[in-house]
Design an enzyme around this catalytic site. Structure first.
Site, short mmCIF file in Angstrom:
data_model
loop_
_atom_site.label_atom_id
_atom_site.label_comp_id
_atom_site.label_asym_id
_atom_site.label_seq_id
_atom_site.Cartn_x
_atom_site.Cartn_y
_atom_site.Cartn_z
N ASP A 176 0.85 -1.19 0.00
CA ASP A 176 0.00 0.00 0.00
C ASP A 176 0.89 1.24 0.00
OD1 ASP A 176 -3.04 0.61 0.44
OD2 ASP A 176 -1.97 2.08 1.66
N ASN A 184 -2.61 12.74 -2.92
CA ASN A 184 -3.65 13.23 -3.83
C ASN A 184 -4.13 14.62 -3.45
OD1 ASN A 184 -4.19 11.58 -6.04
ND2 ASN A 184 -5.47 10.18 -4.88
N HIS A 189 -5.23 14.93 -8.34
CA HIS A 189 -5.50 13.57 -8.80
C HIS A 189 -4.73 13.18 -10.06
CE1 HIS A 189 -8.55 12.50 -5.84
NE2 HIS A 189 -9.01 13.74 -5.94
N ASP A 193 -2.55 9.89 -10.16
CA ASP A 193 -2.59 8.82 -11.16
C ASP A 193 -1.20 8.52 -11.71
OD1 ASP A 193 -5.29 8.65 -10.84
OD2 ASP A 193 -5.82 9.68 -12.69
N GLU A 220 -4.82 2.48 -4.10
CA GLU A 220 -3.36 2.56 -4.05
C GLU A 220 -2.74 1.27 -3.55
OE1 GLU A 220 -4.84 4.34 -0.09
OE2 GLU A 220 -5.54 4.12 -2.15
#
Length: 315
Positions: A176, A184, A189, A193, A220
């Site tokens: 993770d 973010n 965002h 990404d 994630e």
């Protein structure tokens, strides 16, 4: 379309050596041909680690006839997508209808014309290639380009069965990105990404063995499968993941633990038995991930088989 490949395999199933030889001679220059003279052998080959792309199946067979073989193939998740063409001297419409109802895609009656057999085989193999491409596309995560959770579930099921059969360990890791929500929120965002893509590509490149797999599990979170791998080996691979991500030095100034993007990793290893499902292995890896987060993140934790899952998990 010139997409046919010599490594496509056709399984010819017929109890007559003469018929097998005739079809083999007809097809061997364009495709790899395997043969079976009875239903038991045919089913064994179809369920092997190297299944055929197409099956030419005689109806009149001893012990298990072609209809029953087809029915068994279509009832199994592992073999239901293998196209079956019946090759038989039976020509009654009801016989043909029965075969098609059982899931066969075509019916060739004897005596047959060589050109017709090759044309039908070629057409059905091309269609299978298209279906395989579509299936492969559905198993890839659209954002990161690595396998998705559906593909992970498929591979885990296959490798769990293989490890059970061989009595060998199998390991799963759950990784993770630490404080990804903060990433973010701070960078936006689009950058989030891009971070996911970079992490996925790094994890993919870090794997060295062809049998291992890394996939995006969701959000994630990433997951890896390491067949035939014990606890120490799995921990070493997980630690190489952690170090590789940290070494990319992706800026993360809003992380409480580091100035760069890091990951926490949980590892679980089991030797499968008939008393436990593969999902238990994933559950324990997820629990180990929770322990890695609880201990401060940016580290690897492994879960012992006698440890029970913790309640809840930090975000």
């Amino acid at each position: 379309m010139d997409t046919m490949k010599k490594d496509q395999t056709i399984l010819v199933v017929d109890d007559s050596p003469v018929n097998i030889q005739m079809l083999g001679q007809l097809l061997k220059n364009e495709w790899t041909v395997k043969v079976a003279t009875n239903g038991k052998t045919a089913l064994s080959i179809a369920n092997s680690d190297d299944p055929p792309d197409l099956i030419l199946l005689d109806v009149m067979m001893p012990e298990i006839d072609g209809y029953k073989i087809c029915e068994i193939l279509k009832a199994s998740e592992a073999t239901k997508d293998i196209p079956v063409i019946f090759v038989t001297a039976m020509s009654q419409q009801e016989d043909e209808a029965k075969g098609l109802e059982l899931g066969a895609i075509d019916y060739i009656t004897k005596p047959y014309h060589a050109s017709i057999v090759k044309a039908r085989v070629r057409n059905h193999l091309e269609l299978k290639q298209y279906r395989d491409l579509l299936k492969d596309a559905s198993l890839i995560d659209g954002l990161t380009g690595i396998p998705n959770r559906r593909r992970f579930d498929e591979v885990l099921s296959t490798e769990w069965k293989r490890s059970f059969r061989d009595g060998k360990p199998i390991s799963v890791l759950m990784a993770d990105i630490d404080y990804f929500k903060r990433y973010n929120d701070h960078y936006g965002h689009l950058e989030g990404d891009e971070c996911l893509r970079k992490v996925a590509d790094c994890l993919r490149k870090t794997l060295k063995r062809p049998g291992d797999l890394v996939a995006r599990y969701g959000g994630e979170e990433f997951v890896g499968i390491m067949p035939m791998t014990g606890e120490d080996g799995a921990f070493t691979i997980a630690e190489s993941f952690r170090k590789a991500i940290e070494a990319m030095e992706i800026e993360h100034i809003d992380s409480p633990i580091s100035e760069v993007v890091t990951i926490s990793v949980g590892v679980s290893t089991m030797i499968p038995s008939d008393k436990v499902e593969a999902e238990k292995l994933v559950e324990k890896a997820d629990n180990a991930l929770y322990e890695a987060k609880k201990a401060g993140r940016n580290q690897v934790k492994k879960m012992k088989n006698d440890q029970e899952p913790s309640k809840g998990q930090e975000q």
